[in-house]
Design an enzyme around this catalytic site. Structure first.
Site, PDB file in Angstrom:
ATOM      1  N   ASP A  81     -15.173 -14.879  -0.296  1.00  0.00           N
ATOM      2  CA  ASP A  81     -14.641 -14.983   1.062  1.00  0.00           C
ATOM      3  C   ASP A  81     -15.057 -16.333   1.637  1.00  0.00           C
ATOM      4  OD1 ASP A  81     -13.597 -12.575   3.196  1.00  0.00           O
ATOM      5  OD2 ASP A  81     -14.321 -14.461   4.073  1.00  0.00           O
TER       6      ASP A  81
ATOM      7  N   THR B 100       0.050  -6.838   1.275  1.00  0.00           N
ATOM      8  CA  THR B 100       1.432  -6.447   1.526  1.00  0.00           C
ATOM      9  C   THR B 100       2.252  -7.713   1.722  1.00  0.00           C
ATOM     10  OG1 THR B 100       0.699  -4.399   2.569  1.00  0.00           O
ATOM     11  CG2 THR B 100       2.958  -5.119   3.026  1.00  0.00           C
TER      12      THR B 100
ATOM     13  N   GLU C  47      -1.479  -1.856  -2.059  1.00  0.00           N
ATOM     14  CA  GLU C  47      -2.433  -0.829  -1.625  1.00  0.00           C
ATOM     15  C   GLU C  47      -1.738   0.168  -0.712  1.00  0.00           C
ATOM     16  OE1 GLU C  47      -3.431  -0.542   1.675  1.00  0.00           O
ATOM     17  OE2 GLU C  47      -2.496  -2.364   2.468  1.00  0.00           O
TER      18      GLU C  47
ATOM     19  N   GLU D 170      -6.762   3.311   7.090  1.00  0.00           N
ATOM     20  CA  GLU D 170      -8.053   3.008   7.710  1.00  0.00           C
ATOM     21  C   GLU D 170      -8.727   4.316   8.125  1.00  0.00           C
ATOM     22  OE1 GLU D 170      -8.339  -0.071  10.605  1.00  0.00           O
ATOM     23  OE2 GLU D 170      -6.692  -1.204   9.726  1.00  0.00           O
TER      24      GLU D 170
ATOM     25  N   PHE E 141       2.540  12.655   9.817  1.00  0.00           N
ATOM     26  CA  PHE E 141       3.104  11.639  10.714  1.00  0.00           C
ATOM     27  C   PHE E 141       4.161  12.209  11.664  1.00  0.00           C
ATOM     28  CE2 PHE E 141       0.653   8.850   8.269  1.00  0.00           C
ATOM     29  CZ  PHE E 141       0.652   7.607   8.848  1.00  0.00           C
TER      30      PHE E 141
ATOM     31  N   GLY F 168       1.053   1.777  15.868  1.00  0.00           N
ATOM     32  CA  GLY F 168       0.528   0.416  15.816  1.00  0.00           C
ATOM     33  C   GLY F 168      -0.400   0.262  14.652  1.00  0.00           C
TER      34      GLY F 168
ATOM     35  N   CYS G  55      -0.924  -2.500  10.006  1.00  0.00           N
ATOM     36  CA  CYS G  55       0.130  -2.512   8.987  1.00  0.00           C
ATOM     37  C   CYS G  55       1.535  -2.250   9.530  1.00  0.00           C
ATOM     38  CB  CYS G  55      -0.186  -1.485   7.904  1.00  0.00           C
ATOM     39  SG  CYS G  55      -1.673  -1.860   6.950  1.00  0.00           S
TER      40      CYS G  55
ATOM     41  N   LYS H  96       3.545  -5.124  11.709  1.00  0.00           N
ATOM     42  CA  LYS H  96       3.883  -6.357  10.990  1.00  0.00           C
ATOM     43  C   LYS H  96       4.791  -6.077   9.798  1.00  0.00           C
ATOM     44  CE  LYS H  96      -0.040  -6.804   7.752  1.00  0.00           C
ATOM     45  NZ  LYS H  96       0.790  -6.893   6.533  1.00  0.00           N
TER      46      LYS H  96
END
Length: 437
Positions: free
Chosen positions: A33, A124, A149, A153, A247, A255, A258, A261
């Site tokens: 990183d 992604t 992936e 979260e 869902f 929101g 992921c 965007k």
């Protein structure tokens, strides 16, 4: 399972989870990183991310010697058989995915990659990115594979070690198999496809989840009109295995890091490709309109009719985009807060995940140390994140703190009868006033 030498570039949610979990599976992993201070913290086993089991896996990996953290990306990939790119791909201009980080790293590691190694796009990315990375590397001896992936979260470690599926895409089937073999021992269906198929599978999955959430919120509006309870309706259709209950839950909009965007990126890809996909655009617009409608409900209930919330104090419970995380990226709670702020509201908020990180939100609201502090003197309480502890609050005490006995439960988290006994009116989503009192 053959033990591989793996490099992971990037230590965000995806990168750190990928590195720690691959080390747990027995591979030797080096994570790189550019944030030098973050690397030093990780070397000491300090994990900044709020993610169950992740700190323990990092410390286990460090103790076993199978996991290491470095600041030199080229050094990390130099000895690797497989290199995972776990880099941010934020929303760029016009909604397209910004691939600057991916492209910069590809350029950086080009000459450091061992002959015969495999580079894996874990981030992604739009369709065609594997080809783009291969062109940037310009290394015919290095294969590029797409391995998206599917991590939630708050459940990232669980999802990595107990996946619903493993998707690997590449033109080189041998390279795809080498990546798939990293997951040997995990009980999950394996989908081997080309790179475009793997890239599109990730976008399609997130779009479909966003669509289900927008559907649930639109259905809630319909239920309010006809006097039905949206939770009952969604339970009724969720038992159908062709639909499923996941869902199908109304809330303050969708929101997170992921869905926003990725839906915008897919929409941009469709527009650039000349492919008409009206359902995608409608899913995004429905989310925006739903949040505006919720704000109008608050305005109507807290103002004399002039449409302004100037000087009106509101207490917000929850700011993270969902319970179990401290992530504020594209949080629907913050989207609602901004709309309320535009109307002149004075906002005070509490979120249990932010008590230590204390993000600077001073331009939008005042961050409280306790729920009671956030709600004291507020004209109304808004529940915006589904933290279980909010259900267990002393609502009789809350009733004495509020300046007006109204709770807008925009997660349908609370028991309306419990609040009614406390002297409060609970207004949920997709529930008529009679049901909420």
């Amino acid at each position: 399972m053959q033990i591989r030498r793996v490099a992971v570039v990037g230590t965000g949610y995806v990168g750190l989870t990928t590195g720690a979990c691959l080390a747990t599976l027995g591979h030797r992993v080096v994570c790189a990183d550019t944030d030098h201070q973050k690397v030093e913290r990780l070397r000491r086993g300090q994990v900044d991310i709020l993610e169950p089991r992740l700190p323990e896996l990092v410390r286990e990996g460090l103790d076993s010697g199978r996991l290491a953290f470095v600041r030199d990306t080229r050094a990390a990939v130099a000895g690797a058989e497989v290199v995972f790119l776990c880099l941010p791909t934020p929303m760029g201009v016009g909604g397209a995915a910004d691939l600057a980080a991916v492209e910069a790293v590809a350029d950086q590691i080009r000459d450091a990659l061992p002959r015969g190694s495999v580079v894996v796009n874990k981030s992604t990315v739009p369709v065609g990115t594997a080809e783009r990375v291969a062109a940037l590397l310009d290394r015919p001896d290095v294969a590029v594979v797409s391995n998206p992936e599917f991590l939630r979260e708050g459940y990232a470690v669980r999802d990595f070690l107990h996946p619903d599926r493993i998707v690997v895409g590449a033109a080189d089937r041998d390279a795809a198999r080498r990546v798939a073999d990293l997951y040997a021992g995990l009980d999950a269906p394996l989908v081997l496809t080309d790179a475009a198929g793997a890239e599109l599978a990730k976008y399609a999955a997130n779009f479909f989840l966003a669509m289900k959430l927008s559907f649930a919120n639109n259905l809630a509006t319909l239920c309010e009109h006809f006097g039905a309870d949206v939770d009952d309706v969604l339970t009724g259709i969720g038992h159908d295995p062709r639909i499923g209950s996941a869902f199908l839950k109304p809330g303050p909009g969708w929101g997170g890091s992921c869905l926003p965007k990725d839906t915008h990126a897919l929409l941009t890809v469709c527009q650039e490709s000349g492919v008409d996909f009206p359902l995608l655009g409608a899913t995004i617009e429905t989310n925006v309109e739903h949040q505006r409608r919720l704000v109008e409900r608050v305005v109507a209930g807290c103002t004399p009719g002039d449409g302004s919330l100037h000087g009106v104090r509101l207490g917000l419970l929850g700011l993270a985009f969902k319970a179990g995380t401290s992530d504020l990226r594209d949080s629907p709670a913050l989207a609602i807060a901004r709309l309320l702020k535009e109307r002149g509201a004075e906002l005070h908020a509490y979120d249990p995940a932010l008590s230590e990180t204390r993000p600077d939100l001073s331009d939008l609201l005042t961050l409280a140390d306790t729920p009671e502090e956030a709600l004291r003197g507020a004209r109304a309480c808004l529940v915006l994140t589904e933290w279980p502890e909010f259900r267990a609050l002393d609502w009789e005490r809350v009733a004495g703190l509020l300046g007006s006995p109204v709770v807008y439960d925009f997660r349908n988290l609370l028991d309306p009868d419990r609040l009614r006994r406390a002297g409060l009116t609970c207004e949920g989503i997709g529930r008529t006033p009679a049901m909420a009192r």
